[in-house]
Design a protein around this motif. Structure first.
Motif, PDB file in Angstrom:
ATOM      1  N   MET A  68       0.869  -1.122   0.143  1.00 58.03           N
ATOM      2  CA  MET A  68      -0.054  -0.062   0.003  1.00 58.03           C
ATOM      3  C   MET A  68       0.963   1.279  -0.043  1.00 58.03           C
ATOM      4  O   MET A  68       1.914   1.335   1.025  1.00 58.03           O
ATOM      5  N   ASN A  69       0.612   2.276  -0.902  1.00 55.75           N
ATOM      6  CA  ASN A  69       1.019   3.568  -0.686  1.00 55.75           C
ATOM      7  C   ASN A  69       0.231   4.445  -0.460  1.00 55.75           C
ATOM      8  O   ASN A  69      -0.958   4.554  -0.983  1.00 55.75           O
ATOM      9  N   THR A  70       0.352   5.319   0.525  1.00 54.84           N
ATOM     10  CA  THR A  70      -0.535   6.453   0.897  1.00 54.84           C
ATOM     11  C   THR A  70       0.319   7.723   0.860  1.00 54.84           C
ATOM     12  O   THR A  70       1.404   7.904   1.293  1.00 54.84           O
ATOM     13  N   TYR A  71      -0.484   8.773   0.278  1.00 58.60           N
ATOM     14  CA  TYR A  71      -0.159  10.242   0.293  1.00 58.60           C
ATOM     15  C   TYR A  71      -1.068  11.194   0.985  1.00 58.60           C
ATOM     16  O   TYR A  71      -2.287  10.895   0.620  1.00 58.60           O
ATOM     17  N   ILE A  72      -0.406  11.825   1.805  1.00 63.03           N
ATOM     18  CA  ILE A  72      -1.101  12.823   2.766  1.00 63.03           C
ATOM     19  C   ILE A  72      -0.686  14.427   2.492  1.00 63.03           C
ATOM     20  O   ILE A  72       0.681  14.466   2.669  1.00 63.03           O
ATOM     21  N   VAL A  73      -1.764  14.955   2.044  1.00 62.92           N
ATOM     22  CA  VAL A  73      -1.249  16.584   1.788  1.00 62.92           C
ATOM     23  C   VAL A  73      -0.894  17.168   3.274  1.00 62.92           C
ATOM     24  O   VAL A  73      -1.543  16.804   4.165  1.00 62.92           O
ATOM     25  N   ASN A  74       0.264  18.026   3.021  1.00 66.15           N
ATOM     26  CA  ASN A  74       0.420  18.621   4.378  1.00 66.15           C
ATOM     27  C   ASN A  74       1.133  17.959   5.559  1.00 66.15           C
ATOM     28  O   ASN A  74       0.610  18.151   6.561  1.00 66.15           O
ATOM     29  N   PHE A  75       1.367  16.576   5.289  1.00 65.88           N
ATOM     30  CA  PHE A  75       1.553  15.497   6.466  1.00 65.88           C
ATOM     31  C   PHE A  75       2.649  16.142   7.423  1.00 65.88           C
ATOM     32  O   PHE A  75       3.625  16.728   7.232  1.00 65.88           O
ATOM     33  N   ASN A  76       2.221  15.997   8.527  1.00 64.75           N
ATOM     34  CA  ASN A  76       3.149  16.334   9.921  1.00 64.75           C
ATOM     35  C   ASN A  76       3.083  15.198  10.750  1.00 64.75           C
ATOM     36  O   ASN A  76       2.241  14.589  11.305  1.00 64.75           O
ATOM     37  N   SER A  77       4.336  14.503  10.773  1.00 58.60           N
ATOM     38  CA  SER A  77       4.496  13.097  11.408  1.00 58.60           C
ATOM     39  C   SER A  77       4.033  13.290  12.748  1.00 58.60           C
ATOM     40  O   SER A  77       3.563  12.267  13.123  1.00 58.60           O
ATOM     41  N   GLU A  78       4.354  14.557  13.349  1.00 61.88           N
ATOM     42  CA  GLU A  78       4.119  14.497  15.092  1.00 61.88           C
ATOM     43  C   GLU A  78       2.772  14.255  15.190  1.00 61.88           C
ATOM     44  O   GLU A  78       2.057  13.634  16.133  1.00 61.88           O
ATOM     45  N   LEU A  79       1.899  15.180  14.093  1.00 65.64           N
ATOM     46  CA  LEU A  79       0.501  15.475  14.640  1.00 65.64           C
ATOM     47  C   LEU A  79      -0.583  14.060  13.833  1.00 65.64           C
ATOM     48  O   LEU A  79      -1.453  13.599  14.047  1.00 65.64           O
ATOM     49  N   ASP A  80      -0.111  13.873  12.729  1.00 73.79           N
ATOM     50  CA  ASP A  80      -0.951  13.066  11.714  1.00 73.79           C
ATOM     51  C   ASP A  80      -0.640  11.665  11.736  1.00 73.79           C
ATOM     52  O   ASP A  80      -1.362  10.945  11.624  1.00 73.79           O
ATOM     53  N   LEU A  81       0.676  11.292  12.053  1.00 68.36           N
ATOM     54  CA  LEU A  81       0.845   9.736  12.071  1.00 68.36           C
ATOM     55  C   LEU A  81      -0.045   9.093  12.908  1.00 68.36           C
ATOM     56  O   LEU A  81      -0.660   8.172  12.771  1.00 68.36           O
ATOM     57  N   PRO A  82      -0.264   9.347  14.301  1.00 66.39           N
ATOM     58  CA  PRO A  82      -1.047   8.541  15.046  1.00 66.39           C
ATOM     59  C   PRO A  82      -2.250   8.424  14.893  1.00 66.39           C
ATOM     60  O   PRO A  82      -2.882   7.404  14.980  1.00 66.39           O
ATOM     61  N   ILE A  83      -3.083   9.541  14.143  1.00 67.53           N
ATOM     62  CA  ILE A  83      -4.347   9.616  13.820  1.00 67.53           C
ATOM     63  C   ILE A  83      -4.431   8.621  12.357  1.00 67.53           C
ATOM     64  O   ILE A  83      -5.425   7.817  12.466  1.00 67.53           O
ATOM     65  N   PHE A  84      -3.724   8.878  11.646  1.00 73.98           N
ATOM     66  CA  PHE A  84      -3.609   7.918  10.376  1.00 73.98           C
ATOM     67  C   PHE A  84      -3.511   6.437  10.824  1.00 73.98           C
ATOM     68  O   PHE A  84      -4.252   5.692  10.453  1.00 73.98           O
ATOM     69  N   ARG A  85      -2.525   5.988  11.809  1.00 74.47           N
ATOM     70  CA  ARG A  85      -2.711   4.780  12.294  1.00 74.47           C
ATOM     71  C   ARG A  85      -3.775   4.376  12.972  1.00 74.47           C
ATOM     72  O   ARG A  85      -4.359   3.199  12.823  1.00 74.47           O
ATOM     73  N   LYS A  86      -4.384   5.001  13.943  1.00 75.36           N
ATOM     74  CA  LYS A  86      -5.548   4.540  14.356  1.00 75.36           C
ATOM     75  C   LYS A  86      -6.707   4.472  13.408  1.00 75.36           C
ATOM     76  O   LYS A  86      -7.442   3.555  13.423  1.00 75.36           O
ATOM     77  N   ILE A  87      -6.848   5.121  12.359  1.00 76.39           N
ATOM     78  CA  ILE A  87      -7.769   5.037  11.398  1.00 76.39           C
ATOM     79  C   ILE A  87      -7.776   3.935  10.686  1.00 76.39           C
ATOM     80  O   ILE A  87      -8.572   2.978  10.456  1.00 76.39           O
ATOM     81  N   ARG A  88      -6.560   3.700  10.240  1.00 79.48           N
ATOM     82  CA  ARG A  88      -6.029   2.401   9.362  1.00 79.48           C
ATOM     83  C   ARG A  88      -6.337   1.117  10.316  1.00 79.48           C
ATOM     84  O   ARG A  88      -7.032   0.227   9.590  1.00 79.48           O
ATOM     85  N   ASN A  89      -5.960   1.195  11.436  1.00 78.72           N
ATOM     86  CA  ASN A  89      -6.177  -0.100  12.177  1.00 78.72           C
ATOM     87  C   ASN A  89      -7.532  -0.290  12.484  1.00 78.72           C
ATOM     88  O   ASN A  89      -7.908  -1.504  12.409  1.00 78.72           O
ATOM     89  N   LYS A  90      -8.584   0.798  12.475  1.00 76.23           N
ATOM     90  CA  LYS A  90     -10.041   0.539  12.673  1.00 76.23           C
ATOM     91  C   LYS A  90     -10.542  -0.080  11.406  1.00 76.23           C
ATOM     92  O   LYS A  90     -11.501  -1.012  11.569  1.00 76.23           O
TER      93      LYS A  90
END
Length: 66
Positions: A10-32
């Motif tokens: 899987m390849n994911t592209y996120i606009v204006n990605f901020n790893s400190e803020l966005d990565l935990p949210i992304f992982r939580k939603i992906r895992n859901k």
């Protein structure tokens, strides 16, 4: 018809990605939606813009099916 278990990359592209803020949210939603066991190889890339100014995330998946 491919199933998610057939996805190998899987390849994911996120606009204006901020790893400190966005990565935990992304992982939580992906895992859901797809869990965190037997997860396929993946790449996450922060980008300035996608093909349409209204798009904020793009996910590509590669599957192998017989």
């Amino acid at each position: 018809m491919p199933l998610f278990k057939d996805v190998v990359k899987m390849n994911t592209y996120i606009v204006n990605f901020n790893s400190e803020l966005d990565l935990p949210i992304f992982r939580k939603i992906r895992n859901k939606f797809i869990g965190n066991a037997d997860f396929p190889a993946s790449t996450l890339v922060g980008v300035a813009v996608l093909g349409n100014k209204n798009w904020l995330i793009k996910i590509e998946a590669i599957a192998i099916v017989e």
